[in-house]
Design a protein around this motif. Structure first.
Motif, short mmCIF file in Angstrom:
data_model
loop_
_atom_site.label_atom_id
_atom_site.label_comp_id
_atom_site.label_asym_id
_atom_site.label_seq_id
_atom_site.Cartn_x
_atom_site.Cartn_y
_atom_site.Cartn_z
N ASP A 11 -91.32 69.30 23.15
CA ASP A 11 -90.68 69.23 21.83
C ASP A 11 -90.53 70.59 21.14
OD1 ASP A 11 -90.37 66.44 21.99
OD2 ASP A 11 -92.34 66.08 21.11
N ARG A 12 -90.50 71.66 21.90
CA ARG A 12 -90.36 72.99 21.31
C ARG A 12 -88.92 73.43 21.14
NH1 ARG A 12 -93.50 77.20 24.48
NH2 ARG A 12 -92.87 78.46 22.72
N TYR A 13 -88.06 73.07 22.10
CA TYR A 13 -86.70 73.60 22.12
C TYR A 13 -85.64 72.51 22.23
CZ TYR A 13 -89.31 77.83 23.20
OH TYR A 13 -90.22 78.86 23.17
N LEU A 14 -84.51 72.77 21.56
CA LEU A 14 -83.35 71.89 21.59
C LEU A 14 -82.18 72.71 22.12
CD1 LEU A 14 -81.77 69.28 20.70
CD2 LEU A 14 -81.41 70.47 18.52
N PHE A 15 -81.39 72.10 23.00
CA PHE A 15 -80.19 72.73 23.54
C PHE A 15 -78.99 71.85 23.22
CE2 PHE A 15 -83.78 74.00 26.07
CZ PHE A 15 -83.61 75.36 26.21
N MET A 16 -77.88 72.48 22.84
CA MET A 16 -76.63 71.76 22.58
C MET A 16 -75.51 72.48 23.30
SD MET A 16 -76.79 70.45 18.64
CE MET A 16 -77.06 72.02 17.88
N SER A 17 -74.65 71.70 23.96
CA SER A 17 -73.53 72.29 24.70
C SER A 17 -72.21 71.95 24.04
CB SER A 17 -73.52 71.78 26.14
OG SER A 17 -73.15 70.41 26.18
N ASP A 18 -71.23 72.79 24.32
CA ASP A 18 -69.86 72.57 23.88
C ASP A 18 -69.08 72.06 25.09
OD1 ASP A 18 -67.02 73.15 23.42
OD2 ASP A 18 -67.75 74.01 21.55
N THR A 19 -68.44 70.92 24.93
CA THR A 19 -67.71 70.32 26.04
C THR A 19 -66.61 71.22 26.58
OG1 THR A 19 -68.14 68.12 25.20
CG2 THR A 19 -66.33 68.32 26.73
N GLY A 20 -65.90 71.90 25.70
CA GLY A 20 -64.71 72.63 26.12
C GLY A 20 -64.91 74.05 26.60
N ASN A 21 -65.78 74.81 25.93
CA ASN A 21 -65.82 76.24 26.24
C ASN A 21 -66.98 76.68 27.13
OD1 ASN A 21 -68.04 76.32 24.57
ND2 ASN A 21 -67.01 77.35 22.89
N GLY A 22 -67.90 75.81 27.46
CA GLY A 22 -68.99 76.17 28.35
C GLY A 22 -70.14 76.89 27.69
N ASP A 23 -70.23 76.85 26.36
CA ASP A 23 -71.31 77.49 25.64
C ASP A 23 -72.51 76.55 25.48
OD1 ASP A 23 -69.50 79.52 25.31
OD2 ASP A 23 -69.43 79.42 23.13
N VAL A 24 -73.71 77.14 25.42
CA VAL A 24 -74.93 76.39 25.11
C VAL A 24 -75.69 77.15 24.04
CG1 VAL A 24 -77.18 75.62 25.99
CG2 VAL A 24 -75.15 75.39 27.42
N ASN A 25 -76.14 76.41 23.02
CA ASN A 25 -76.98 76.99 21.97
C ASN A 25 -78.41 76.51 22.16
OD1 ASN A 25 -74.94 78.43 20.58
ND2 ASN A 25 -74.23 76.51 19.70
#
Length: 142
Positions: A11-25
C-alpha cells in the motif's frame, strides 16, 4: 484518459497509466505526491497494469502486444518483452510468489511469463471465442 491503475501490496505506491500515450504516473499513497512520470514507456499506449505481490515490479501491458517491466525500488526499466501478443494486452495477473506474470489479450491467448527467466513459459493458445479482458488466479494457484 486513465487506462489502468495498480497499487503495491504494501500500500505504499499507486500507478496510473494513460491508454493513448503510453505514460505511467507513480504516486505515494500516503500523501498523493507524484514520484515519477514515465513518459511513453510503451509507444502504442498502455491497456493494463499490475504490481507483483512482493512490491518489487510493475508490469504494463501495451496496446501493441508488448509487455514492460519496471523495478519499483530503482524506478528503472527492467525489461521490455516485445511481441508477447499480437494485439492489446487487456489483463495481467501475477502469482502469489511473484515468480510469474500472466497475460490475457485481444488475440484470445493466455501466456505465463517467468519473471526470473524473462521468457514465456507457457502459451495456452486461444482459450476462448472472445477477447480475454479479465482473469484471476485461484487461491491454491491450480
Amino acid at each position: 484518459m486513465i487506462g489502468s491503475m495498480a497499487i503495491t501490496a504494501d500500500d505504499r505506491y499507486l500507478f496510473m497509466s494513460d491508454t493513448g500515450n503510453g505514460d505511467v504516473n507513480h504516486f505515494t499513497v500516503s500523501d498523493g505526491r507524484m514520484i515519477k512520470h514515465y513518459r511513453q514507456i510503451l509507444s502504442g499506449g498502455i491497456r493494463s497494469l499490475i504490481t507483483t505481490p512482493d512490491s518489487k515490479y510493475l508490469f504494463a501491458g501495451g496496446n501493441d502486444g508488448d509487455l514492460m517491466q519496471i523495478c519499483i525500488e530503482t524506478q528503472q526499466l527492467a525489461q521490455i518483452y516485445m511481441g508477447i501478443h499480437d494485439r492489446q494486452i487487456y489483463c495481467l495477473e501475477t502469482t502469489r510468489d511473484s515468480k510469474y506474470v500472466i497475460t490475457g489479450c485481444w488475440d484470445k491467448r493466455v501466456k505465463i511469463i517467468s519473471i526470473e527467466n524473462r521468457a514465456v513459459e507457457k502459451d495456452f493458445g486461444q482459450v476462448c471465442g472472445g477477447y480475454i479482458t479479465a482473469m484471476k488466479i485461484s487461491a491454491n494457484e491450480e
